[in-house]
Motif scaffolding. Sequence first.
Motif, PDB file in Angstrom:
ATOM      1  N   SER A   1     -10.953   3.320  46.651  1.00 41.71           N
ATOM      2  CA  SER A   1     -10.882   4.620  45.995  1.00 41.71           C
ATOM      3  C   SER A   1     -11.435   4.489  44.583  1.00 41.71           C
ATOM      4  CB  SER A   1      -9.440   5.113  45.960  1.00 41.71           C
ATOM      5  OG  SER A   1      -8.649   4.202  45.238  1.00 41.71           O
TER       6      SER A   1
ATOM      7  N   VAL B   1      -5.083  12.500  43.862  1.00 42.22           N
ATOM      8  CA  VAL B   1      -4.260  12.324  45.039  1.00 42.22           C
ATOM      9  C   VAL B   1      -3.859  13.669  45.637  1.00 42.22           C
ATOM     10  CG1 VAL B   1      -2.077  11.326  45.835  1.00 42.22           C
ATOM     11  CG2 VAL B   1      -3.450  10.138  44.165  1.00 42.22           C
TER      12      VAL B   1
ATOM     13  N   THR C   1       8.025  15.193  40.747  1.00 39.03           N
ATOM     14  CA  THR C   1       6.746  14.528  41.004  1.00 39.03           C
ATOM     15  C   THR C   1       5.597  15.418  40.569  1.00 39.03           C
ATOM     16  OG1 THR C   1       6.676  15.359  43.267  1.00 39.03           O
ATOM     17  CG2 THR C   1       7.637  13.196  42.945  1.00 39.03           C
TER      18      THR C   1
ATOM     19  N   ALA D   1      -6.996   6.046  35.853  1.00 37.94           N
ATOM     20  CA  ALA D   1      -5.639   5.493  35.857  1.00 37.94           C
ATOM     21  C   ALA D   1      -5.077   5.411  34.440  1.00 37.94           C
ATOM     22  CB  ALA D   1      -5.643   4.119  36.516  1.00 37.94           C
TER      23      ALA D   1
ATOM     24  N   ARG E   1       3.246   5.932  40.465  1.00 39.05           N
ATOM     25  CA  ARG E   1       3.109   5.198  41.715  1.00 39.05           C
ATOM     26  C   ARG E   1       2.018   5.833  42.548  1.00 39.05           C
ATOM     27  NH1 ARG E   1       9.315   4.369  43.679  1.00 39.05           N
ATOM     28  NH2 ARG E   1       9.950   3.134  41.898  1.00 39.05           N
ATOM     29  N   GLU E   2       0.990   5.054  42.850  1.00 40.70           N
ATOM     30  CA  GLU E   2      -0.104   5.483  43.723  1.00 40.70           C
ATOM     31  C   GLU E   2      -0.707   6.812  43.282  1.00 40.70           C
ATOM     32  OE1 GLU E   2       1.418   5.486  47.676  1.00 40.70           O
ATOM     33  OE2 GLU E   2       1.946   3.365  47.612  1.00 40.70           O
ATOM     34  N   GLY E   3      -0.889   6.991  41.989  1.00 42.47           N
ATOM     35  CA  GLY E   3      -1.517   8.198  41.472  1.00 42.47           C
ATOM     36  C   GLY E   3      -0.581   9.379  41.340  1.00 42.47           C
TER      37      GLY E   3
END
Length: 120
Positions: A38, A44, A65, A73, A94-96
């Motif tokens: 990615s 996301v 969230t 990032a 976490r994970e974007g």
Amino acid sequence: MAKRADSGPARTDSRLVYSTGGEIPHGPVAGTTRPKASSPKASVGGGKGIRVRLERRPGGRDITTVLGVPGTADALACLARDLRAACGAGGTVREGVIELQGDQVDKVRNVLGARGMKSR
């Protein structure tokens, strides 16, 4: 009784496990591709914009969230740090996805609105 190695040419480099129509050539299987890494600018949210949601975790904990924030990032980490400070709560990325402890939906929407980011 004939041994297996005697029945034909030995192929020790074959990784074929099962086939219904003969052997396949070496290399990637037709129709499959290697998963692409990615890009750092990938969001996301699936292109649906920024989503702010309240989730209930096991044990009755509330987690706010923030999904689909565009940028790298580093920009995401900077935004998460500013959101944690504005809300006075802990959180992580976490994970974007930015996760904040507690029900912080209104505060997060206010901070994003002040930065000119629309959220749903």
